[in-house]
Design an enzyme around this catalytic site. Structure first.
Site, PDB file in Angstrom:
ATOM      1  N   ASP A 245     108.705  21.532 -61.859  1.00  9.71           N
ATOM      2  CA  ASP A 245     109.775  22.304 -62.481  1.00  9.71           C
ATOM      3  C   ASP A 245     109.267  23.609 -63.088  1.00  9.71           C
ATOM      4  O   ASP A 245     108.256  23.623 -63.802  1.00  9.71           O
ATOM      5  CB  ASP A 245     110.436  21.455 -63.575  1.00  9.71           C
ATOM      6  N   GLU A 282     109.070  24.951 -58.198  1.00  8.25           N
ATOM      7  CA  GLU A 282     110.233  25.773 -58.508  1.00  8.25           C
ATOM      8  C   GLU A 282     109.734  26.982 -59.282  1.00  8.25           C
ATOM      9  O   GLU A 282     109.015  26.837 -60.276  1.00  8.25           O
ATOM     10  CB  GLU A 282     111.251  25.024 -59.360  1.00  8.25           C
TER      11      GLU A 282
END
Length: 584
Positions: A245, A282
């Site tokens: 993330d 990401e």
């Protein structure tokens, strides 16, 4: 006899509490404290006292059955019986990923309940499922990005054995499983790591909480904490890869960045297990160094989410121009992403008011993950609208076709395949009243700044907000959802069967478009995707190299191909192809 250890470099005294007893621990090399005891066995609760403070759960707790504030529970991973011997995940290059939030995917909202819907995903043609974070977070419901016990699968979702049963069941059906993990911060509620050592730093900050100490004093063990966490998910839970993330918020000035160290760690684990393992980042930095080899200064991750592809496609289809969509909205932006990797590859960003990104046209398409929808792009809207709430039936089909025939790894968000009518809202279950109130107020103030009525912003803490986000599994059999589901199934079957769609060299793709007439052609050898985004029908003249192709797939029955050209009704898409040339 069980050896229990914990890292606490600044402590004077550490004790283990379990089975109603307290066991003083001894400081060992590297400021690790240890004790051997017969009292701690599988299923027994335990906690630590640090300088007479506590009790606190284990920083590496494998199981938190009473939530983030409760005691840890000892777990022996060897007790679980796996049935996936010999399993190897399909190549990431040929993946079609479905992102899933376990709590809202089914009415029961558990790992075991997901198993009952795996056949739906397999029939659809999904190869990989990607679970949103499942590490223990506050309360019983949430997105998972405020986790605090990073080694413990969430108790309300089914705990360690429930997660293992899900992964095992996926592998038996030929589905690989990816896990979303968060290493840029931890949530504030139930975060006891600071009681044990300098896990955090005030040198840097993140939008969500204290930054993790990856390059300051005593950071070696903090880095080891992160690397061991990644190894645990891949080794002990048999995950096939991790989605990392918001890596742009991981600040690390070490000579070897954490991401490079993580990639090296995972490559060694691949060798040990004999299984292919994937790392997907990401990032909104548009920096291909994440996925370039170490030999040329990269971090050697396997793929990264392509934010530009989403933004270009979403802005083009919806006409939205707020926030970062200000940099997109024209066909030329989508064409640039499809042929160059990024639209913003070092050029000026109106949204940021500076140059943004680096060139990536030499990076293969299989290194990027592309989508029309994901949890962020739905749930971070004021009222959680999906594309199905924003687009016509025709434009939904156009968007799906561009995602599933793009040179990138396609990702769908749960329910997207049937144009689910349920929103995906932002929801939390903080037990700290002050934190809960701050989250609710902050969200209302944020969207009030965009012109929304604060009274209409759903309360993240309300159970109703969570319940509204659950999928309705009656919808896939009903109109118009069944038609969209069949469209996705057909496109995925096309992607798996056509060799032309395996071509991911961006310099072998060509895009033609007309900005004023709003049509676009995505041209590959032996395959053309023709899109009419206009609200009126039009006839497209195909380039000479497409003259031998025939109409293979169409979103509307009145699409025609003849000597005058390709006739497309309003908001429609067609795929033209040569004779079948299956993928190897």
């Amino acid at each position: 006899m069980t050896r229990v250890t914990v890292w606490a470099p600044q402590a004077e005294r550490v004790a283990l509490e379990c089975a109603g007893e307290r066991f003083p621990m001894a400081r060992r090399e590297g400021d690790w404290w240890a004790v051997d005891t017969p009292a701690l066995t599988h299923g027994v609760d335990y906690a630590f006292r640090v300088d007479d403070r506590g009790p606190f759960p284990d920083p590496r707790s494998p199981w938190q059955p009473q939530g983030v504030h409760g005691p840890s529970r000892w777990l022996e991973h060897s007790r679980f019986h796996w049935n996936d011997a010999g399993w190897r995940a399909p190549p990431l290059a040929s993946a079609v990923i479905m992102e899933i939030h376990v709590g809202t995917f089914t009415p029961a909202g558990t790992f075991d309940a997901v198993i009952d819907r795996l056949d739906h995903l397999a029939r659809l043609g999904i190869t990989h499922i990607e679970l949103m974070p499942v590490a223990e977070f506050p309360g019983d419901r949430g997105w998972g990005y405020d986790g605090t016990s990073l080694f413990a699968p969430h108790h309300a979702l089914g705990g360690p054995d429930g997660l293992k049963r899900l992964v095992d069941a996926c592998h038996r059906r030929g589905l690989a499983v990816l896990l979303d993990v968060v290493y840029n911060h931890l949530g504030p509620d139930g975060n006891y790591l600071g009681q044990f050592g300098p896990y955090f730093t005030d040198t840097y900050s993140t939008p969500w909480g204290d930054a993790v100490n990856l390059d300051g004093p005593d950071s070696d063990e903090v880095r080891r904490f992160v690397l061991d966490n990644a190894r645990m998910w891949l080794r002990d839970y048999h995950f096939d890869g991790l989605r990392l993330d918001a890596v742009h918020a991981i600040v690390d000035t070490s000579a070897t960045h954490l991401l490079e160290a993580l990639a090296d760690e995972v490559r060694h684990l691949e060798t040990q297990t004999g299984r292919p393992l994937a790392l997907i980042a990401e990032s909104d930095a548009n920096d291909p160094r994440l996925i370039r080899p170490v030999e040329v200064g990269g971090y050697s991750l396997d793929a990264q989410w392509n934010e530009d592809f989403h933004h270009a496609l979403h802005a083009l289809l919806t006409g939205e121009s707020q926030g970062y969509f200000a940099d997109f909205g024209r066909l030329e932006h989508l064409a640039r992403v499809l042929t160059r990797g990024f639209a913003l590859d070092g050029c000026y960003s109106r949204y940021r008011r500076r140059a943004h990104g680096r060139p990536a046209s030499d990076v293969p398409g299989r290194r990027f993950v592309g989508c029309l929808q994901n949890h962020d792009q739905i749930g971070n809207r004021a009222t959680g609208e999906r594309s199905s709430h924003l687009l016509s039936h025709g434009l939904l089909k156009v968007g799906a076709a561009l995602v599933l025939t793009s040179p990138f790894i396609p990702l769908l968000f749960q329910g997207e395949e049937w144009a689910a009518s349920t929103p995906f809202l932002y929801f939390t279950d903080h037990r700290d009243a002050d934190l809960a109130a701050a989250v609710c107020q902050g969200r209302r103030e944020e969207f009030a700044g965009f012109g929304h009525d604060p009274a209409r912003i759903p309360d993240p803490q309300a159970t109703e907000t969570f319940e509204r986000s659950r999928l309705d599994w009656d919808e896939p059999l009903q109109a118009p959802h069944a038609d969209i589901l069949e469209w996705h199934r057909t496109l995925i079957r096309l992607r798996h069967s056509r060799a032309a769609l395996a071509e991911d060299r961006l310099d072998r793709l060509r895009v033609e478009f007309d900005e004023s007439r709003r049509w676009l052609l995505l041209l590959r050898p032996d395959l053309v995707v023709a899109c009419n985004l206009a609200a009126r029908p039009q006839t497209l003249t195909l380039p000479p190299e497409a003259s031998h192709l025939s109409l293979h797939l169409r979103s509307e029955p009145d699409i025609r191909l003849d000597h005058t050209g390709l006739r497309l009704p309003a908001e429609a898409v067609a795929v033209l192809a040569g004779p079948d040339t299956p993928q190897d």
